[in-house]
Design a protein around this motif. Sequence first.
Motif, short mmCIF file in Angstrom:
data_model
loop_
_atom_site.label_atom_id
_atom_site.label_comp_id
_atom_site.label_asym_id
_atom_site.label_seq_id
_atom_site.Cartn_x
_atom_site.Cartn_y
_atom_site.Cartn_z
N TYR A 35 33.60 34.38 46.78
CA TYR A 35 34.97 34.86 46.59
C TYR A 35 35.05 36.32 46.95
O TYR A 35 34.18 37.09 46.54
CB TYR A 35 35.40 34.66 45.13
CG TYR A 35 36.76 35.22 44.83
CD1 TYR A 35 37.90 34.53 45.21
CD2 TYR A 35 36.91 36.44 44.19
CE1 TYR A 35 39.15 35.05 44.95
CE2 TYR A 35 38.15 36.97 43.93
CZ TYR A 35 39.27 36.26 44.31
OH TYR A 35 40.51 36.77 44.06
N PRO A 36 36.04 36.72 47.66
CA PRO A 36 37.05 35.95 48.36
C PRO A 36 36.52 35.46 49.71
O PRO A 36 35.60 36.06 50.27
CB PRO A 36 38.19 36.94 48.54
CG PRO A 36 37.54 38.28 48.60
CD PRO A 36 36.31 38.17 47.73
N GLN A 79 46.47 43.69 36.19
CA GLN A 79 46.92 42.85 35.07
C GLN A 79 48.04 43.59 34.34
O GLN A 79 47.79 44.49 33.56
CB GLN A 79 45.75 42.57 34.11
CG GLN A 79 44.61 41.81 34.73
CD GLN A 79 45.01 40.40 35.15
OE1 GLN A 79 45.88 39.79 34.55
NE2 GLN A 79 44.37 39.91 36.19
N ARG A 91 46.48 27.59 37.05
CA ARG A 91 46.32 28.86 37.74
C ARG A 91 45.22 28.69 38.77
O ARG A 91 44.02 28.77 38.46
CB ARG A 91 45.97 29.98 36.77
CG ARG A 91 45.99 31.33 37.45
CD ARG A 91 45.99 32.45 36.46
NE ARG A 91 46.21 33.69 37.17
CZ ARG A 91 46.55 34.80 36.60
NH1 ARG A 91 46.73 34.85 35.30
NH2 ARG A 91 46.72 35.88 37.31
N GLY A 92 45.61 28.44 40.01
CA GLY A 92 44.66 28.20 41.09
C GLY A 92 44.43 29.42 41.97
O GLY A 92 43.50 29.45 42.76
N ALA A 94 43.06 32.81 42.29
CA ALA A 94 42.14 33.69 41.56
C ALA A 94 42.59 35.13 41.71
O ALA A 94 42.84 35.59 42.81
CB ALA A 94 40.72 33.51 42.07
N GLY A 95 42.70 35.80 40.61
CA GLY A 95 43.08 37.20 40.64
C GLY A 95 42.00 38.07 40.04
O GLY A 95 42.27 39.14 39.54
N ARG A 96 40.77 37.60 40.11
CA ARG A 96 39.68 38.34 39.48
C ARG A 96 39.17 39.45 40.40
O ARG A 96 39.32 39.40 41.61
CB ARG A 96 38.55 37.39 39.10
CG ARG A 96 37.89 36.69 40.26
CD ARG A 96 36.85 35.70 39.74
NE ARG A 96 36.18 35.01 40.81
CZ ARG A 96 36.53 33.85 41.31
NH1 ARG A 96 37.61 33.23 40.85
NH2 ARG A 96 35.85 33.29 42.27
#
Length: 160
Positions: A35-36, A79, A91-92, A94-96
């Motif tokens: 990721y990503p 956030q 929630r698909g 990803a905002g990590r």
Amino acid sequence: MTTFDPAPLFRSAIGFDRLSRLVDSARAASEGPAYPPYNIEKTGDDDYVLTMAVAGFGPENLEITAHENVLTISGKADQTASDQERRFLHRGIAGRAFERRFVLADHIQVQGADMANGLLHVSLKREVPEALKPRRITIGDSQPAARQVIEGNGQQALAA
């Protein structure tokens, strides 16, 4: 996965320990997080584009640095309070936070970066300095200087 032992190469080569570190870091990168997702595209003889899917990130959330042949792209998700109040059923996206490192070959320079439709595009170009490019040496037709015999102190010597 089979491992590669470069030790036999080092018997007759000096100063190639960087190659061993490069192979080790490439293997570690392939085993690391995915990721990503990203693409690396060759757009010309010396031109490349690294495209990274960074959905949910804005330019203010991304940092791109190039230092000593390593390109680092990192992102920190913003956030906000509204995200915490929202209630997701799924929630698909990803905002990590992430950090991806790419080892650049010698003389690869980052030309710039832009972002469109959730994709970050980083332009790269190989720029070999003129001093390191091969150059043709011409052979002159001049005659060698005539040699003279020089006498002094009782000894004879040839001089050009």
